[in-house]
Design a protein around this motif. Structure first.
Motif, PDB file in Angstrom:
ATOM      1  N   UNK A 114       0.810  -1.217   0.000  1.00  0.00           N
ATOM      2  CA  UNK A 114       0.000   0.000   0.000  1.00  0.00           C
ATOM      3  C   UNK A 114       0.845   1.269   0.000  1.00  0.00           C
ATOM      4  N   UNK A 287      14.637  -1.536   6.299  1.00  0.00           N
ATOM      5  CA  UNK A 287      14.634  -0.693   5.112  1.00  0.00           C
ATOM      6  C   UNK A 287      14.416   0.772   5.471  1.00  0.00           C
TER       7      UNK A 287
ATOM      8  N   UNK B  11      -6.752   3.521  18.507  1.00  0.00           N
ATOM      9  CA  UNK B  11      -5.755   3.038  17.537  1.00  0.00           C
ATOM     10  C   UNK B  11      -6.411   2.725  16.204  1.00  0.00           C
ATOM     11  N   UNK B  14      -6.626   6.062  14.476  1.00  0.00           N
ATOM     12  CA  UNK B  14      -5.320   6.509  13.965  1.00  0.00           C
ATOM     13  C   UNK B  14      -4.949   5.748  12.694  1.00  0.00           C
ATOM     14  N   UNK B  15      -5.114   4.419  12.753  1.00  0.00           N
ATOM     15  CA  UNK B  15      -4.735   3.595  11.607  1.00  0.00           C
ATOM     16  C   UNK B  15      -5.617   3.911  10.399  1.00  0.00           C
ATOM     17  N   UNK B  18      -4.898   7.499   9.013  1.00  0.00           N
ATOM     18  CA  UNK B  18      -3.678   7.704   8.240  1.00  0.00           C
ATOM     19  C   UNK B  18      -3.749   7.001   6.887  1.00  0.00           C
ATOM     20  N   UNK B  19      -4.484   5.893   6.811  1.00  0.00           N
ATOM     21  CA  UNK B  19      -4.657   5.238   5.510  1.00  0.00           C
ATOM     22  C   UNK B  19      -5.516   6.105   4.594  1.00  0.00           C
ATOM     23  N   UNK B  22      -3.426   9.075   3.333  1.00  0.00           N
ATOM     24  CA  UNK B  22      -2.385   8.743   2.356  1.00  0.00           C
ATOM     25  C   UNK B  22      -2.907   7.870   1.213  1.00  0.00           C
ATOM     26  N   UNK B  25      -1.639   8.112  -2.413  1.00  0.00           N
ATOM     27  CA  UNK B  25      -0.294   7.732  -2.841  1.00  0.00           C
ATOM     28  C   UNK B  25      -0.160   6.239  -3.118  1.00  0.00           C
ATOM     29  N   UNK B  26      -1.130   5.451  -2.643  1.00  0.00           N
ATOM     30  CA  UNK B  26      -0.996   4.019  -2.890  1.00  0.00           C
ATOM     31  C   UNK B  26      -1.719   3.633  -4.170  1.00  0.00           C
ATOM     32  N   UNK B  27      -1.070   2.824  -4.919  1.00  0.00           N
ATOM     33  CA  UNK B  27      -1.685   2.385  -6.177  1.00  0.00           C
ATOM     34  C   UNK B  27      -1.411   0.894  -6.357  1.00  0.00           C
ATOM     35  N   UNK B  74      10.015  -0.500  -6.112  1.00  0.00           N
ATOM     36  CA  UNK B  74       9.323   0.773  -6.273  1.00  0.00           C
ATOM     37  C   UNK B  74       8.564   1.065  -4.981  1.00  0.00           C
ATOM     38  N   UNK B  75       9.161   1.903  -4.148  1.00  0.00           N
ATOM     39  CA  UNK B  75       8.557   2.179  -2.848  1.00  0.00           C
ATOM     40  C   UNK B  75       8.469   0.926  -1.998  1.00  0.00           C
ATOM     41  N   UNK B  76       9.509   0.118  -2.056  1.00  0.00           N
ATOM     42  CA  UNK B  76       9.527  -1.129  -1.288  1.00  0.00           C
ATOM     43  C   UNK B  76      10.147  -0.884   0.078  1.00  0.00           C
ATOM     44  N   UNK B  77       9.329  -1.031   1.113  1.00  0.00           N
ATOM     45  CA  UNK B  77       9.851  -0.816   2.462  1.00  0.00           C
ATOM     46  C   UNK B  77       9.760  -2.068   3.310  1.00  0.00           C
ATOM     47  N   UNK B  78       9.167  -3.096   2.744  1.00  0.00           N
ATOM     48  CA  UNK B  78       8.978  -4.293   3.555  1.00  0.00           C
ATOM     49  C   UNK B  78      10.201  -5.184   3.449  1.00  0.00           C
ATOM     50  N   UNK B  96      15.044   1.570  -2.006  1.00  0.00           N
ATOM     51  CA  UNK B  96      13.573   1.632  -1.971  1.00  0.00           C
ATOM     52  C   UNK B  96      12.969   1.647  -3.372  1.00  0.00           C
TER      53      UNK B  96
END
Ligand SMILES: [Cu+2]
Lengths: 367, 129
Positions: A114, A287, B11, B14-15, B18-19, B22, B25-27, B74-78, B96
């Protein structure tokens, strides 16, 4: 009436870990009429050799209880029959399974993708933190926190004045964990940003770390189930070390040993674990650290890691709140058993994955 | 149970919030080309997309040719941003966004297994004669 030294064995209620052995032994050894004392966690008993005149065992037990009472122990002649409450599992197993299914579903719907590409703002770092806390990092950091919080919640609290179960004492370890974690993420993130280098652990170091964490979680999880008394002996010995140290100090200064060891353990252990989560094998944390190193400034790096840590906070705080809001009630048993099962599942997940990483097992999970 | 309920709602808010903020920005991840293996200047290039796991999960390639694994991010943070191939002792952190080549030498007949740095996202390359 001749004074005679005799050996007695009593049952002690309230013993649950290695520190309890030290605590009971050092308190009883201070009594003038006792020459030898040996506590055993295996069957919650204490063996004393001493001269008690011609008091009955029952009277002796009452006398031995006096110095231990303030620490939450009672000495008695009869064995305390402990209910294992297998019926709790009827609710605990479905809860744990439901949790496991939720965890798998969250991975399957691909929450990790996401996050869009492009620039990383503090807002993105925050969202990445949220996703991390709902994702596989949950198995490591969340599992660790759950096992620790539930264990602390289960242990009766022994404060210096003998008042048990104070709310503040329950919340303190949680605050130490989260506080330590957030401060560590800011400072270490800042250091990474300023130095432009990451603290990377080698594969073997990461493996060793995840193996230790996995085993600790497994033991804590089994203990939370409260049906396998043998597992108590395996309880991690770090609190014992700290307790021993605190005891040593108080012995040296000729003051009476008190419950200090517990307080030190209750504050220091969560603090250290909180700081250590910065180095735990969690893909998102790693990361984010790699990104942080490109920021080139202490403040930017620090705030990026801080935003990430704050993003993980809602879910982690939920774990903390659920464990300290649990009171001694009929539901408590179900809570601890559910928590135990969830912790065991996470521990196995982490252990299997760490064997995959070093190549001892082929990949098993497929999210 | 009251503090638990309050924090659950808090919580959740908040969760969810924030989703929602944002969500622009997610596609969805782009379609993965069917043929991810190509030969350029005598080198075999196996392209793998890394984000929330590896795509394609299984690639088929030729054994015996110099081979490069190319990981696209591409925007990989995991976790998939850290690649681990135990049999070749490869541990590599991907940026990233961008592409990273890992030279794995001559492809050896059989299946090469890899995963992310935490072990839960697998990928494999089958080298055929
Ligand atoms: Cu104890």
């Amino acid at each position: 009436m001749t004074a005679q030294t005799q050996k007695y064995t009593f049952h002690v209620h309230g013993m649950h870990c290695n520190a309890c052995i030290l605590m009971t032994e050092s308190e009883l050894a201070d009594m003038p009429n006792i020459t030898h004392v040996k506590s055993s966690l295996k069957n919650n008993s204490v063996e004393v050799i001493g001269d008690f005149g011609n008091k009955t065992p029952k009277q002796i037990a009452e006398e031995l209880t006096i110095p231990l009472k303030s620490h939450g122990y009672t000495v008695s002649v009869e064995k305390q029959i402990k209910e294992k409450k297998w019926s709790d599992f009827k609710i605990a197993v479905p809860i744990a399974l439901g949790f496991a299914v939720l965890f798998v579903v969250l991975q399957k719907i691909g929450i990790v993708s996401w996050v869009g590409g492009g620039n990383v703002t503090y807002g993105t770092a925050f969202v990445i933190g949220i996703i991390a806390s709902l994702s596989t990092c949950m198995a490591v950091v969340g599992g660790l926190l759950l096992s620790m919080s539930a264990t602390f919640a289960k242990e009766p609290i022994r404060s210096l004045d003998g008042h048990q179960g104070q709310r503040g004492e329950k919340i303190k370890p949680q605050l130490m964990f989260h506080g330590g974690r957030i401060v560590a993420f800011f400072i270490l993130g800042g250091v990474i940003g300023a130095l432009g280098a990451v603290f990377t652990l080698s594969t073997s170091a990461t493996f060793t770390l995840s193996l230790i964490i996995g085993i600790v979680m497994l033991i804590l999880g089994i203990n939370l189930l409260d049906v396998f008394p043998w597992a108590k002996k395996l309880q991690p010995s770090m609190p014992k070390f700290i307790a021993k140290h605190a005891h040593g100090v108080s012995k040296l200064s000729h003051t009476r040993p008190n419950g200090r060891g517990f307080s030190v353990g209750r504050a220091l252990t969560p603090l250290l674990v909180g700081i250590a989560t910065f180095f735990l094998p969690c893909g998102f944390t790693q990361s984010m650290q790699l990104y942080t190193l490109t920021t080139g400034s202490f403040l930017k790096g620090g705030f990026t890691m801080l935003a990430f840590a704050l993003g993980t906070l809602p879910v982690l705080a939920l774990i903390s709140v659920s464990s300290f809001s649990i009171k001694k009630s009929s539901k408590a048993g179900v809570f601890f058993k559910s928590a135990g099962l969830i912790v065991i599942l996470f521990a196995l997940f982490n252990l299997i994955n760490s064997f995959v990483v070093i190549g001892l097992l082929p990949p098993i999970f497929n999210f | 149970m009251k503090p638990l309920l309050i924090s659950l709602v808090l919580s959740g808010a908040i969760i969810g919030g924030s989703f929602w903020v944002t969500s622009g920005s997610s596609r969805p991840s782009r379609a993965i080309p069917e043929n991810n293996v190509s030969i350029v200047d005598g080198k075999q290039i196996i392209e793998i997309w890394a984000k929330g796991g590896y795509q394609p999960r299984k690639s088929t390639a030729k054994a015996g040719i110099p081979t490069i694994l190319r990981f696209n991010t591409n925007g990989t943070f995991d976790c998939s941003s850290s690649v681990r191939i135990p049999s070749m002792n490869v541990s590599k952190s991907l940026p990233q966004s961008g592409s990273t080549d890992i030279d794995i030498g001559l492809g050896i007949l059989g299946t090469l297994q890899g995963s992310c740095g935490m072990g839960m996202y697998p990928f494999e390359v089958e080298f055929q004669s």
